[in-house]
Design a protein around this motif. Sequence first.
Motif, PDB file in Angstrom:
ATOM      1  N   LEU A 238      33.697  40.025  57.486  1.00 50.53           N
ATOM      2  CA  LEU A 238      35.033  40.513  57.150  1.00 50.53           C
ATOM      3  C   LEU A 238      36.008  39.355  56.983  1.00 50.53           C
ATOM      4  O   LEU A 238      36.888  39.391  56.113  1.00 50.53           O
ATOM      5  CB  LEU A 238      35.525  41.477  58.232  1.00 50.53           C
ATOM      6  CG  LEU A 238      34.646  42.705  58.479  1.00 50.53           C
ATOM      7  CD1 LEU A 238      35.251  43.588  59.553  1.00 50.53           C
ATOM      8  CD2 LEU A 238      34.450  43.491  57.189  1.00 50.53           C
ATOM      9  N   ASP A 239      35.853  38.317  57.808  1.00 50.89           N
ATOM     10  CA  ASP A 239      36.718  37.139  57.691  1.00 50.89           C
ATOM     11  C   ASP A 239      36.546  36.478  56.326  1.00 50.89           C
ATOM     12  O   ASP A 239      37.521  36.041  55.699  1.00 50.89           O
ATOM     13  CB  ASP A 239      36.403  36.139  58.802  1.00 50.89           C
ATOM     14  CG  ASP A 239      36.785  36.653  60.187  1.00 50.89           C
ATOM     15  OD1 ASP A 239      37.635  37.575  60.260  1.00 50.89           O
ATOM     16  OD2 ASP A 239      36.229  36.158  61.182  1.00 50.89           O
ATOM     17  N   ILE A 240      35.302  36.402  55.861  1.00 50.14           N
ATOM     18  CA  ILE A 240      35.036  35.798  54.553  1.00 50.14           C
ATOM     19  C   ILE A 240      35.687  36.629  53.443  1.00 50.14           C
ATOM     20  O   ILE A 240      36.320  36.087  52.529  1.00 50.14           O
ATOM     21  CB  ILE A 240      33.521  35.664  54.320  1.00 50.14           C
ATOM     22  CG1 ILE A 240      32.924  34.622  55.264  1.00 50.14           C
ATOM     23  CG2 ILE A 240      33.218  35.290  52.865  1.00 50.14           C
ATOM     24  CD1 ILE A 240      31.414  34.564  55.227  1.00 50.14           C
ATOM     25  N   LEU A 241      35.515  37.931  53.526  1.00 47.52           N
ATOM     26  CA  LEU A 241      36.109  38.805  52.510  1.00 47.52           C
ATOM     27  C   LEU A 241      37.623  38.661  52.477  1.00 47.52           C
ATOM     28  O   LEU A 241      38.245  38.670  51.403  1.00 47.52           O
ATOM     29  CB  LEU A 241      35.725  40.260  52.792  1.00 47.52           C
ATOM     30  CG  LEU A 241      34.253  40.618  52.624  1.00 47.52           C
ATOM     31  CD1 LEU A 241      33.999  42.047  53.088  1.00 47.52           C
ATOM     32  CD2 LEU A 241      33.819  40.460  51.169  1.00 47.52           C
ATOM     33  N   SER A 242      38.213  38.516  53.652  1.00 46.71           N
ATOM     34  CA  SER A 242      39.673  38.345  53.738  1.00 46.71           C
ATOM     35  C   SER A 242      40.096  36.991  53.166  1.00 46.71           C
ATOM     36  O   SER A 242      41.041  36.905  52.379  1.00 46.71           O
ATOM     37  CB  SER A 242      40.114  38.471  55.196  1.00 46.71           C
ATOM     38  OG  SER A 242      41.502  38.289  55.314  1.00 46.71           O
ATOM     39  N   GLU A 243      39.369  35.941  53.548  1.00 47.33           N
ATOM     40  CA  GLU A 243      39.692  34.592  53.082  1.00 47.33           C
ATOM     41  C   GLU A 243      39.583  34.482  51.563  1.00 47.33           C
ATOM     42  O   GLU A 243      40.420  33.855  50.912  1.00 47.33           O
ATOM     43  CB  GLU A 243      38.745  33.597  53.754  1.00 47.33           C
ATOM     44  CG  GLU A 243      38.941  32.149  53.306  1.00 47.33           C
ATOM     45  CD  GLU A 243      37.859  31.234  53.847  1.00 47.33           C
ATOM     46  OE1 GLU A 243      37.726  30.113  53.298  1.00 47.33           O
ATOM     47  OE2 GLU A 243      37.143  31.622  54.793  1.00 47.33           O
ATOM     48  N   LYS A 244      38.552  35.111  50.991  1.00 45.59           N
ATOM     49  CA  LYS A 244      38.327  35.034  49.548  1.00 45.59           C
ATOM     50  C   LYS A 244      39.137  36.065  48.761  1.00 45.59           C
ATOM     51  O   LYS A 244      39.056  36.107  47.531  1.00 45.59           O
ATOM     52  CB  LYS A 244      36.838  35.226  49.247  1.00 45.59           C
ATOM     53  CG  LYS A 244      35.929  34.187  49.894  1.00 45.59           C
ATOM     54  CD  LYS A 244      36.215  32.778  49.365  1.00 45.59           C
ATOM     55  CE  LYS A 244      35.239  31.766  49.944  1.00 45.59           C
ATOM     56  NZ  LYS A 244      35.508  30.389  49.437  1.00 45.59           N
ATOM     57  N   GLN A 245      39.889  36.901  49.490  1.00 51.77           N
ATOM     58  CA  GLN A 245      40.726  37.933  48.874  1.00 51.77           C
ATOM     59  C   GLN A 245      39.922  38.845  47.937  1.00 51.77           C
ATOM     60  O   GLN A 245      40.362  39.181  46.834  1.00 51.77           O
ATOM     61  CB  GLN A 245      41.902  37.290  48.116  1.00 51.77           C
ATOM     62  CG  GLN A 245      42.839  36.518  49.017  1.00 51.77           C
ATOM     63  CD  GLN A 245      44.045  35.962  48.280  1.00 51.77           C
ATOM     64  OE1 GLN A 245      43.951  35.552  47.115  1.00 51.77           O
ATOM     65  NE2 GLN A 245      45.180  35.948  48.949  1.00 51.77           N
ATOM     66  N   GLU A 246      38.760  39.218  48.422  1.00 48.76           N
ATOM     67  CA  GLU A 246      37.910  40.131  47.661  1.00 48.76           C
ATOM     68  C   GLU A 246      38.495  41.551  47.730  1.00 48.76           C
ATOM     69  O   GLU A 246      39.030  41.967  48.759  1.00 48.76           O
ATOM     70  CB  GLU A 246      36.494  40.139  48.216  1.00 48.76           C
ATOM     71  CG  GLU A 246      35.767  38.820  48.120  1.00 48.76           C
ATOM     72  CD  GLU A 246      35.297  38.511  46.698  1.00 48.76           C
ATOM     73  OE1 GLU A 246      35.401  39.392  45.828  1.00 48.76           O
ATOM     74  OE2 GLU A 246      34.800  37.383  46.484  1.00 48.76           O
ATOM     75  N   PHE A 247      38.365  42.288  46.643  1.00 51.10           N
ATOM     76  CA  PHE A 247      38.826  43.681  46.629  1.00 51.10           C
ATOM     77  C   PHE A 247      37.786  44.526  47.359  1.00 51.10           C
ATOM     78  O   PHE A 247      36.607  44.519  47.010  1.00 51.10           O
ATOM     79  CB  PHE A 247      38.994  44.184  45.200  1.00 51.10           C
ATOM     80  CG  PHE A 247      39.756  45.488  45.118  1.00 51.10           C
ATOM     81  CD1 PHE A 247      41.105  45.490  44.824  1.00 51.10           C
ATOM     82  CD2 PHE A 247      39.126  46.703  45.354  1.00 51.10           C
ATOM     83  CE1 PHE A 247      41.821  46.688  44.753  1.00 51.10           C
ATOM     84  CE2 PHE A 247      39.821  47.899  45.293  1.00 51.10           C
ATOM     85  CZ  PHE A 247      41.179  47.897  45.002  1.00 51.10           C
ATOM     86  N   CYS A 248      38.235  45.268  48.376  1.00 50.36           N
ATOM     87  CA  CYS A 248      37.291  45.971  49.247  1.00 50.36           C
ATOM     88  C   CYS A 248      37.660  47.437  49.458  1.00 50.36           C
ATOM     89  O   CYS A 248      38.835  47.801  49.538  1.00 50.36           O
ATOM     90  CB  CYS A 248      37.229  45.304  50.617  1.00 50.36           C
ATOM     91  SG  CYS A 248      36.609  43.617  50.598  1.00 50.36           S
TER      92      CYS A 248
END
Length: 429
Positions: A238-248
């Motif tokens: 989840l931290d990676i997804l947040s850091e990369k600003q991925e649409f989730c």
Amino acid sequence: MKLVIWGLGFRGKTLVNYLGNQYVAAIIESDLGKIGQKYKGINIISLDSYMKEYPTLPIIITPEYQFQKEISHKLVECHIYHFTFSSELPPNIRYNGKFDIDSYLDMTEEKLNICLYGINAFSVVLYIMLSRHGKKVKFIFEKDDVKQNQAAIVELLQLQTVNSELLDINESLYITTHENKTDLNRMFAGKRWVDAFRYADTREEYRNLELKKFHNCYADKQRCFIVATGPSLIKTDLDILSEKQEFCFSVNSMCKIETQWKPDVFVVSDGKFFFENQEVIRRYPCPIKFLPDDNIEFWKQRKDGEYQMHRDSIDAYDVLEFSEDITQIVNTQGTVTVGCIQIAVYMGFKKIYLLGTDCNYVFGSSSNHFGGDDKPDMIDHSIASMLKGYQMCKNYADTHGIKIYNATRGGMLEIFERVDFDSLFEGGE
């Protein structure tokens, strides 16, 4: 003629709220604390009281699947066979969507003989409704395939039946009450017939046209992630997804877990979960929420970003359809993640990555979810039903230029091509 509802849990209340006391004579409960009380003006009674006071009224059993066999066995032991199951009702009735029972009368505007095809909870409800409005109704069913409880309903209601060889009567309107499109299209080809099971879906007032604004609104984005709550999910993902600003996208119990990461779209399809956690869901800081269209009190105080979704999660379909138009319905076959895939496709995403879709749910386990508590999961989720829904999504994706990948760390879902989650953030992927 009225019905008796077995069970005043979430499903029972939903059905009673929908039909009202003009259709429901009583509610059977096993809970001694409820017996003798009233709900919506309807008496709550024991099985013994039913046998004394209402033995000629059909029963609709509403508790969850794992309890249905136990209840039906109890009825059979009492020589009561005229029962059906709420799982046989169409989505708008099961979930109390915005389409009242008397609206089905519009199917019969033509002055034709009415023949109902199918013996189930829905046909019984329609029969009572049509009879109340003075319509003469006959039944069609395959006599060689009638179960004991269906035969008992025919006898109890003294139903007039029509032999299937007489289906070429031109003055008749045939109304089908269950989902089996292959057989229905063959049987009723060239005849006047209405698919009552899907009738609400065809009505403009049942659609949520507000959702049209989401159509292809994210077509410019390269990809999205659908984050489920399987136990393989870890906080660093989840931290990676947040850091990369991925649409989730994410679902259900994620709203109860403290994480710095938050999804862009949050989806709930389970009406019981929605009802029991509505305040947590409302406070969850997510800009777009797709939520069930039941729970009327919740929607009276609707907040920005909350959108009603008509959903369908009946597991008994012979034919599954991927919903291309979420304003009409979203098919959440087996799991809310299947619904998320349809919403993502409608929004225009062409590359979808699944994360935390372990697909190895164990009944009674307390380790089925990421960030879960110590309570055992006592809902009997069907892995077969989940796989059926995922296969439907893959079949659609493969023929519409959409790629769905499984980035879950382990798990049992092998329908989609697997990719390593960490590799998705290397080399500019």
